[in-house]
Enzyme design. Structure first.
Site, PDB file in Angstrom:
ATOM      1  N   CYS A 215      58.036  35.032  36.199  1.00 17.91           N
ATOM      2  CA  CYS A 215      59.025  35.249  35.126  1.00 17.91           C
ATOM      3  C   CYS A 215      60.432  34.821  35.523  1.00 17.91           C
ATOM      4  O   CYS A 215      61.294  34.665  34.665  1.00 17.91           O
ATOM      5  CB  CYS A 215      59.021  36.708  34.698  1.00 17.91           C
ATOM      6  SG  CYS A 215      57.407  37.196  34.091  1.00 17.91           S
TER       7      CYS A 215
ATOM      8  N   HIS B 288      65.259  37.940  30.596  1.00 16.48           N
ATOM      9  CA  HIS B 288      63.815  37.734  30.500  1.00 16.48           C
ATOM     10  C   HIS B 288      63.243  38.780  29.549  1.00 16.48           C
ATOM     11  O   HIS B 288      63.663  39.939  29.570  1.00 16.48           O
ATOM     12  CB  HIS B 288      63.195  37.863  31.899  1.00 16.48           C
ATOM     13  CG  HIS B 288      61.703  37.903  31.870  1.00 16.48           C
ATOM     14  ND1 HIS B 288      60.953  36.936  31.228  1.00 16.48           N
ATOM     15  CD2 HIS B 288      60.818  38.793  32.377  1.00 16.48           C
ATOM     16  CE1 HIS B 288      59.668  37.240  31.358  1.00 16.48           C
ATOM     17  NE2 HIS B 288      59.558  38.353  32.035  1.00 16.48           N
TER      18      HIS B 288
ATOM     19  N   ASN C 250      56.038  38.280  25.808  1.00 19.27           N
ATOM     20  CA  ASN C 250      56.501  37.805  27.115  1.00 19.27           C
ATOM     21  C   ASN C 250      55.854  36.439  27.390  1.00 19.27           C
ATOM     22  O   ASN C 250      54.653  36.361  27.638  1.00 19.27           O
ATOM     23  CB  ASN C 250      56.107  38.833  28.185  1.00 19.27           C
ATOM     24  CG  ASN C 250      56.564  38.435  29.583  1.00 19.27           C
ATOM     25  OD1 ASN C 250      56.980  37.303  29.819  1.00 19.27           O
ATOM     26  ND2 ASN C 250      56.467  39.370  30.513  1.00 19.27           N
TER      27      ASN C 250
HETATM   28  O1  UT7 Z   1      57.347  39.905  33.046  1.00 18.02           O
HETATM   29  C1  UT7 Z   1      56.930  40.153  34.352  1.00 18.02           C
HETATM   30  C2  UT7 Z   1      57.269  41.524  34.817  1.00 18.02           C
HETATM   31  N1  UT7 Z   1      56.548  42.496  34.051  1.00 18.02           N
HETATM   32  C3  UT7 Z   1      57.176  43.541  33.568  1.00 18.02           C
HETATM   33  O2  UT7 Z   1      58.378  43.655  33.713  1.00 18.02           O
HETATM   34  C4  UT7 Z   1      56.333  44.600  32.886  1.00 18.02           C
HETATM   35  C5  UT7 Z   1      56.797  45.962  33.307  1.00 18.02           C
HETATM   36  N2  UT7 Z   1      55.967  47.025  32.773  1.00 18.02           N
HETATM   37  C6  UT7 Z   1      55.975  47.391  31.471  1.00 18.02           C
HETATM   38  O3  UT7 Z   1      56.617  46.750  30.653  1.00 18.02           O
HETATM   39  C7  UT7 Z   1      55.211  48.635  31.063  1.00 18.02           C
HETATM   40  O4  UT7 Z   1      54.810  49.312  32.231  1.00 18.02           O
HETATM   41  C8  UT7 Z   1      53.978  48.363  30.180  1.00 18.02           C
HETATM   42  C9  UT7 Z   1      54.396  47.869  28.808  1.00 18.02           C
HETATM   43  C10 UT7 Z   1      53.073  47.325  30.838  1.00 18.02           C
HETATM   44  C11 UT7 Z   1      53.188  49.663  29.975  1.00 18.02           C
HETATM   45  O5  UT7 Z   1      54.053  50.657  29.432  1.00 18.02           O
HETATM   46  P1  UT7 Z   1      54.162  52.088  30.118  1.00 18.02           P
HETATM   47  O6  UT7 Z   1      55.091  52.867  29.296  1.00 18.02           O
HETATM   48  O7  UT7 Z   1      54.499  51.883  31.560  1.00 18.02           O
HETATM   49  O8  UT7 Z   1      52.719  52.654  29.941  1.00 18.02           O
HETATM   50  P2  UT7 Z   1      51.751  53.261  31.036  1.00 18.02           P
HETATM   51  O9  UT7 Z   1      51.090  52.183  31.801  1.00 18.02           O
HETATM   52  O10 UT7 Z   1      52.455  54.348  31.783  1.00 18.02           O
HETATM   53  O11 UT7 Z   1      50.680  53.951  30.114  1.00 18.02           O
HETATM   54  C12 UT7 Z   1      50.991  55.099  29.289  1.00 18.02           C
HETATM   55  C13 UT7 Z   1      49.780  55.459  28.474  1.00 18.02           C
HETATM   56  C14 UT7 Z   1      48.489  55.539  29.295  1.00 18.02           C
HETATM   57  O12 UT7 Z   1      47.696  56.577  28.748  1.00 18.02           O
HETATM   58  P3  UT7 Z   1      47.623  58.043  29.429  1.00 18.02           P
HETATM   59  O13 UT7 Z   1      47.148  57.809  30.815  1.00 18.02           O
HETATM   60  O14 UT7 Z   1      49.044  58.549  29.378  1.00 18.02           O
HETATM   61  O15 UT7 Z   1      46.686  58.774  28.560  1.00 18.02           O
HETATM   62  C15 UT7 Z   1      47.838  54.232  29.031  1.00 18.02           C
HETATM   63  O16 UT7 Z   1      46.441  54.275  29.191  1.00 18.02           O
HETATM   64  O17 UT7 Z   1      49.546  54.472  27.486  1.00 18.02           O
HETATM   65  C16 UT7 Z   1      48.208  53.982  27.594  1.00 18.02           C
HETATM   66  N3  UT7 Z   1      48.194  52.573  27.222  1.00 18.02           N
HETATM   67  C17 UT7 Z   1      48.068  52.160  25.956  1.00 18.02           C
HETATM   68  N4  UT7 Z   1      47.909  52.827  24.799  1.00 18.02           N
HETATM   69  C18 UT7 Z   1      47.826  52.100  23.663  1.00 18.02           C
HETATM   70  C19 UT7 Z   1      48.324  51.481  28.018  1.00 18.02           C
HETATM   71  N5  UT7 Z   1      48.267  50.359  27.290  1.00 18.02           N
HETATM   72  C20 UT7 Z   1      48.109  50.759  26.006  1.00 18.02           C
HETATM   73  C21 UT7 Z   1      47.995  50.048  24.795  1.00 18.02           C
HETATM   74  N6  UT7 Z   1      47.851  50.759  23.652  1.00 18.02           N
HETATM   75  N7  UT7 Z   1      48.029  48.698  24.735  1.00 18.02           N
END
Ligand code: UT7
Length: 330
Positions: free
Chosen positions: A117, A257, A287
C-alpha cells in the site's frame, strides 16, 4: 550556481473498471452486511476488473494514455516507467515492461516497485530522484493493483476491503520549487507476518498443497495491522510536517492511503486537519493498494490549485509506510 531541480507532477491519469461490486452483492457471497462494512471500513462498493486475460497492466494502460493525452505527450518521449504493484501480470518480466509495450513507450526503461500500500509513495520518491539528478526528463509513476486476483471471496475479513484500479502521474523537472519536496519512507520487515501472501514465492513455491490451503490469497490479521497503521501513518505525517515547519493551516490537502476510514480520520486528527481537507474515496473504490493515492489525485485534480501543499501518506504490508510532501504545480 545551478538552479535546484524538483520533480513536478505535470499530469494525472486514472482508471477504474466498470464493474461495481456492492456491499449488497457481498452479502450474498459471505456472512456480512452493509452496515458492518460501512461502519467498520467506510466502503460501499469497489470496482472489479472482469474478463478473460485481463491483468494489472490493463488497468495501467488507460491511466498512462490519459495522462499522455492531457499533457500532449507522445509515449515515445517517456524516459522511465515505474509501476508500483503487488499484483504484477507475472513474476517476470516486470509489469512496467508490459505497460511500456502496450502504450508504445518504446524508448523507456522501467521496473516494478513492491511496497504494497506504500508502493506509490516509494515509486514517486524514486522517480522524483531520477528527475532531481537531471538524468531523466519524463518519468511516469503508476500505482496499480488488480486485488481481485488475490482475494479469497470466501473470506469475509478481506473480500469486503479490496478493489481494482490504477492511477498514474507524470514527473518533469521544475526550477520554481514545485513538485515532490520531501519524503519520509519507512519499513519494518518484522511486520510481514501480519499481512502477506504465504505461497508462490521462493519461500513456499506453488504446489498442490499451497493451492489446497488457499495460500495464494492475501492473508491479513486486520486488528494487528490496524493498530500499527493508525500509529504509523499519523506519526510519519506529523514528522513530515515538523521537518518542513508546516502547521495544519499550511496544508491544503491530506491525500491518504484508503485502507480504512477510521485510520484516515486518526491521521487527519493528529495533523489538525478538518474533514474538508482530506481526500476520501474509499466508499467508491475500496482499498486498491498501490492505486489509492493517485486515484485520489485523479478524482480531486480539478480542485487542486498551483502552490497547494499536499501531504500524501500511506501504511501497508511489509510493514511499509511513509509520507510525502508535494507542492502542486498547475
Ligand atoms: O491497506 C493495507 C493495510 N491494511 C489496513 O490498514 C487494514 C487495517 N485493518 C482494518 O482496517 C480492520 O482491522 C478491518 C476492517 C480489517 C476489520 O475491522 P475490525 O474492526 O478490526 O474488526 P475485527 O477483525 O476486530 O472483527 C470484529 C468482529 C469479529 O466478530 P466477533 O469476534 O467480535 O464476534 C469478526 O468476526 O467483526 C467480525 N467480522 C465481520 N462481521 C461482518 C469480520 N469481518 C466481518 C465482515 N462482516 N465482513
Amino acid at each position: 550556481m545551478s538552479q535546484k531541480i524538483t520533480a513536478a507532477i505535470t499530469a494525472i491519469g486514472g482508471y477504474v473498471p466498470e464493474y461495481r461490486l456492492t456491499n449488497a452483492e457481498l452479502e450474498k457471497i459471505v456472512d456480512t452486511n452493509d452496515e458492518w462494512i460501512r461502519t467498520r471500513t467506510g466502503i460501499s462498493e469497489r470496482r472489479i476488473l472482469k474478463g478473460e486475460g485481463k491483468a494489472t497492466s490493463d488497468l495501467c494502460v488507460p491511466a498512462v494514455l490519459e495522462l499522455c493525452k492531457k499533457r500532449n505527450l507522445d509515449p515515445m518521449e517517456i524516459d522511465c516507467m515505474i509501476v508500483a504493484t503487488v499484483t504484477p501480470d507475472m513474476f517476470f518480466p516486470a509489469t512496467a515492461n508490459i505497460v511500456c509495450d502496450k502504450v508504445g513507450a518504446k524508448k523507456a526503461w522501467g521496473f516494478d516497485m513492491s511496497a504494497a500500500c506504500s508502493g506509490f509513495l516509494y515509486a514517486l520518491t524514486t522517480g522524483a530522484m531520477y528527475i532531481e539528478s537531471g538524468r531523466f526528463k519524463k518519468v511516469v509513476v503508476v500505482g496499480s493493483d488488480k486485488m481481485s486476483a488475490i482475494v479469497d471471496y470466501t473470506d469475509r475479513t478481506t473480500c469486503i476491503i479490496f478493489g481494482d484500479g490504477a492511477g498514474a502521474v507524470l514527473l518533469e523537472p521544475n526550477t520554481e520549487g514545485y513538485g515532490v519536496l520531501d519524503s519520509i519512507l519507512k519499513s519494518d520487515g518484522s511486520g510481514r507476518s501480519h499481512l502477506h501472501m504465504k505461497a508462490g514465492g521462493s519461500w513456499h513455491p506453488a504446489s498442490n498443497e499451497t493451492v489446497a490451503n488457499k495460500e495464494h490469497f492475501i492473508y491479513q490479521e486486520g486488528q494487528a495491522v490496524f493498530k500499527f497503521a493508525v500509529k504509523g501513518m499519523a506519526d510519519v505525517s506529523a514528522e513530515l510536517m515538523e521537518r518542513n515547519n508546516l502547521k495544519s493551516e499550511d496544508i491544503a490537502w491530506l491525500v491518504p492511503h484508503q485502507a480504512n476510514k477510521r485510520i484516515i480520520d486518526a491521521t487527519a486528527n493528529r495533523m489538525g486537519l478538518s474533514h474538508d481537507k482530506v481526500m476520501i474515496n474509499i466508499q467508491r473504490y475500496g482499498n486498491t493498494t498501490a492505486a489509492t493515492i493517485p486515484l485520489c489525485l485523479w478524482d480531486w485534480e480539478s480542485q487542486l490549485k498551483k502552490g497547494d501543499n499536499l501531504v500524501l501518506a500511506a501504511f501497508g504490508g511489509g510493514f511499509t509506510w511513509g509520507a510525502t510532501l508535494v507542492k502542486w504545480g498547475y
